[in-house]
Design a protein around this motif. Structure first.
Motif, PDB file in Angstrom:
ATOM      1  N   VAL A 150      25.096  33.810  27.828  1.00 42.28           N
ATOM      2  CA  VAL A 150      25.365  34.187  29.212  1.00 42.28           C
ATOM      3  C   VAL A 150      26.382  35.315  29.205  1.00 42.28           C
ATOM      4  O   VAL A 150      27.460  35.193  28.610  1.00 42.28           O
ATOM      5  CB  VAL A 150      25.920  32.997  30.026  1.00 42.28           C
ATOM      6  CG1 VAL A 150      26.238  33.444  31.458  1.00 42.28           C
ATOM      7  CG2 VAL A 150      24.926  31.842  30.031  1.00 42.28           C
ATOM      8  N   MET A 151      26.035  36.411  29.847  1.00 41.84           N
ATOM      9  CA  MET A 151      26.938  37.555  29.864  1.00 41.84           C
ATOM     10  C   MET A 151      28.072  37.340  30.868  1.00 41.84           C
ATOM     11  O   MET A 151      27.827  37.053  32.041  1.00 41.84           O
ATOM     12  CB  MET A 151      26.177  38.832  30.240  1.00 41.84           C
ATOM     13  CG  MET A 151      25.045  39.203  29.299  1.00 41.84           C
ATOM     14  SD  MET A 151      25.532  39.339  27.563  1.00 41.84           S
ATOM     15  CE  MET A 151      26.860  40.541  27.653  1.00 41.84           C
ATOM     16  N   GLY A 152      29.297  37.469  30.377  1.00 37.78           N
ATOM     17  CA  GLY A 152      30.465  37.432  31.254  1.00 37.78           C
ATOM     18  C   GLY A 152      30.905  38.852  31.529  1.00 37.78           C
ATOM     19  O   GLY A 152      31.877  39.347  30.941  1.00 37.78           O
ATOM     20  N   THR A 153      30.192  39.528  32.415  1.00 36.33           N
ATOM     21  CA  THR A 153      30.395  40.971  32.582  1.00 36.33           C
ATOM     22  C   THR A 153      31.743  41.324  33.210  1.00 36.33           C
ATOM     23  O   THR A 153      32.292  42.389  32.921  1.00 36.33           O
ATOM     24  CB  THR A 153      29.251  41.580  33.420  1.00 36.33           C
ATOM     25  OG1 THR A 153      28.971  40.734  34.542  1.00 36.33           O
ATOM     26  CG2 THR A 153      27.987  41.685  32.577  1.00 36.33           C
ATOM     27  N   ASN A 154      32.277  40.457  34.051  1.00 36.98           N
ATOM     28  CA  ASN A 154      33.585  40.756  34.638  1.00 36.98           C
ATOM     29  C   ASN A 154      34.676  40.796  33.578  1.00 36.98           C
ATOM     30  O   ASN A 154      35.472  41.741  33.510  1.00 36.98           O
ATOM     31  CB  ASN A 154      33.939  39.722  35.711  1.00 36.98           C
ATOM     32  CG  ASN A 154      33.142  39.903  36.982  1.00 36.98           C
ATOM     33  OD1 ASN A 154      32.700  41.007  37.297  1.00 36.98           O
ATOM     34  ND2 ASN A 154      32.937  38.826  37.722  1.00 36.98           N
ATOM     35  N   ASP A 155      34.721  39.772  32.745  1.00 33.68           N
ATOM     36  CA  ASP A 155      35.721  39.740  31.677  1.00 33.68           C
ATOM     37  C   ASP A 155      35.473  40.848  30.658  1.00 33.68           C
ATOM     38  O   ASP A 155      36.417  41.429  30.118  1.00 33.68           O
ATOM     39  CB  ASP A 155      35.711  38.374  30.979  1.00 33.68           C
ATOM     40  CG  ASP A 155      36.486  37.326  31.760  1.00 33.68           C
ATOM     41  OD1 ASP A 155      37.722  37.298  31.638  1.00 33.68           O
ATOM     42  OD2 ASP A 155      35.866  36.551  32.504  1.00 33.68           O
ATOM     43  N   LEU A 156      34.200  41.110  30.402  1.00 37.30           N
ATOM     44  CA  LEU A 156      33.875  42.153  29.431  1.00 37.30           C
ATOM     45  C   LEU A 156      34.349  43.519  29.917  1.00 37.30           C
ATOM     46  O   LEU A 156      34.905  44.311  29.135  1.00 37.30           O
ATOM     47  CB  LEU A 156      32.370  42.178  29.171  1.00 37.30           C
ATOM     48  CG  LEU A 156      31.881  43.135  28.088  1.00 37.30           C
ATOM     49  CD1 LEU A 156      32.534  42.819  26.749  1.00 37.30           C
ATOM     50  CD2 LEU A 156      30.366  43.059  27.969  1.00 37.30           C
ATOM     51  N   GLN A 157      34.169  43.801  31.194  1.00 40.75           N
ATOM     52  CA  GLN A 157      34.658  45.063  31.741  1.00 40.75           C
ATOM     53  C   GLN A 157      36.174  45.175  31.597  1.00 40.75           C
ATOM     54  O   GLN A 157      36.699  46.246  31.277  1.00 40.75           O
ATOM     55  CB  GLN A 157      34.268  45.189  33.216  1.00 40.75           C
ATOM     56  CG  GLN A 157      32.838  45.623  33.435  1.00 40.75           C
ATOM     57  CD  GLN A 157      32.526  45.856  34.902  1.00 40.75           C
ATOM     58  OE1 GLN A 157      32.768  45.008  35.749  1.00 40.75           O
ATOM     59  NE2 GLN A 157      31.997  47.014  35.213  1.00 40.75           N
ATOM     60  N   LYS A 158      36.853  44.062  31.825  1.00 40.01           N
ATOM     61  CA  LYS A 158      38.309  44.067  31.673  1.00 40.01           C
ATOM     62  C   LYS A 158      38.701  44.337  30.224  1.00 40.01           C
ATOM     63  O   LYS A 158      39.584  45.160  29.948  1.00 40.01           O
ATOM     64  CB  LYS A 158      38.879  42.722  32.115  1.00 40.01           C
ATOM     65  CG  LYS A 158      40.386  42.576  31.894  1.00 40.01           C
ATOM     66  CD  LYS A 158      40.887  41.237  32.363  1.00 40.01           C
ATOM     67  CE  LYS A 158      40.451  40.105  31.466  1.00 40.01           C
ATOM     68  NZ  LYS A 158      41.116  40.139  30.120  1.00 40.01           N
TER      69      LYS A 158
END
Length: 290
Positions: A150-158
């Motif tokens: 599951v992609m955690g895109t919010n945390d990844l962007q951070k």
């Protein structure tokens, strides 16, 4: 016997501390529910959220939805208690946050293997750090219990210090690496959330992009997003007749000793038949779920 197809077009986060939301989720048109004990729950409510989710699973009533529990990290004060609850509850999978390497999977696998009731519980991994992206392949193949990423895109962007763009260009490499890893391992890969839950145009665009990249579905944060996501990740019913005709034409060609068929002036190979059968299976699963 035909293989049972599990749908993951829409995967809805439900905060474990909100009993009203947990009850409402029973009747929502989500393919899967993530009972969230981590980010969506305040520190002061961690223990009650765990009990809420355990009670909701005991009561049941979620029909054919896949039920996934996102626990707190095992390095926190709540992670082990969360995992014990998962192992003794009627859920389909545990979702581990911020997985950096296969070692994170091994720890959970070892614990689940020690609990007889947990023999069928799958392991899902949140990929939301640079290490998680780099190690996505080894994570995907770390255990026979692996069910998906599951992609955690919010945390990844951070973590990557990128800016939000509607094209998601800064994330494309990361997203694609995870899709490749999941496809290689034969597990699901679910796209990250779209934060503006009242922006249907933006959600539609990002969901179409995720589908075209190869994701199997998308996580959502609000029921208002479900209809769009379900529609985009569903095969087109308008093409059902074409799929059936492709299968019939190929079967006829094989019976005649040919390796390919010709239908409507186009070549039909085995790969087209596999796609057709997959999409017909998805259509049947959607009809049964709804």
């Amino acid at each position: 016997m035909d293989k049972i197809i599990k749908l993951y077009r829409s995967v809805l986060y439900m905060p474990g501390a909100n009993t009203r939301a947990l009850d409402k989720a029973r009747n929502l048109r989500a393919d899967a529910i993530i009972f969230d004990l981590e980010d969506a729950v305040a520190v002061s409510e961690k223990d009650i959220a765990r009990e809420n989710v355990a009670q909701s699973l005991r009561v049941g009533g979620y029909a054919k939805k896949s039920l996934i529990i996102r626990i707190n990290g095992l390095d926190t004060d709540w992670g082990l208690s969360d995992l014990k609850m998962v192992a003794n509850s009627d859920c389909d999978a545990v979702l581990i946050p911020k997985v950096d390497s296969k070692k994170d999977i091994f720890l959970v696998e070892k614990f689940l293997d020690s609990i007889p009731l947990a023999k069928n519980v799958k392991i899902w991994a949140m990929i939301e750090t640079p290490d998680g992206i780099i190690n996505a392949s080894e994570i995907s193949q770390a255990s026979k219990r692996m069910g998906g990423l599951v992609m955690g895109t919010n945390d990844l962007q951070k973590e990557l210090n990128t800016r939000f763009t509607s094209s998601r260009l800064p994330l494309i490499t990361s997203l694609s690496l995870c899709i490749l890893a999941a496809k290689s391992a034969g597990i699901m890969c679910i796209d990250g959330v779209y934060n503006a839950f009242k922006d249907d145009v933006g959600l539609l665009s990002e969901t179409e992009q995720g589908r075209d990249l190869g994701f199997d579905g998308k996580t959502v944060i609000h029921p208002l997003q479900l209809d769009i996501v379900n529609k985009i990740f569903a095969p087109s019913v308008d093409e059902k007749e074409l799929y059936i005709r492709q299968i019939d034409a190929f079967d006829e060609a094989i019976n005649e000793g040919k390796g390919v068929a010709v239908l409507d002036g186009k070549i039909v190979e085995n790969l087209h038949v596999e796609i057709a059968k997959r999409n017909l299976g998805l259509m049947t699963a959607i009809e049964e779920l709804e």
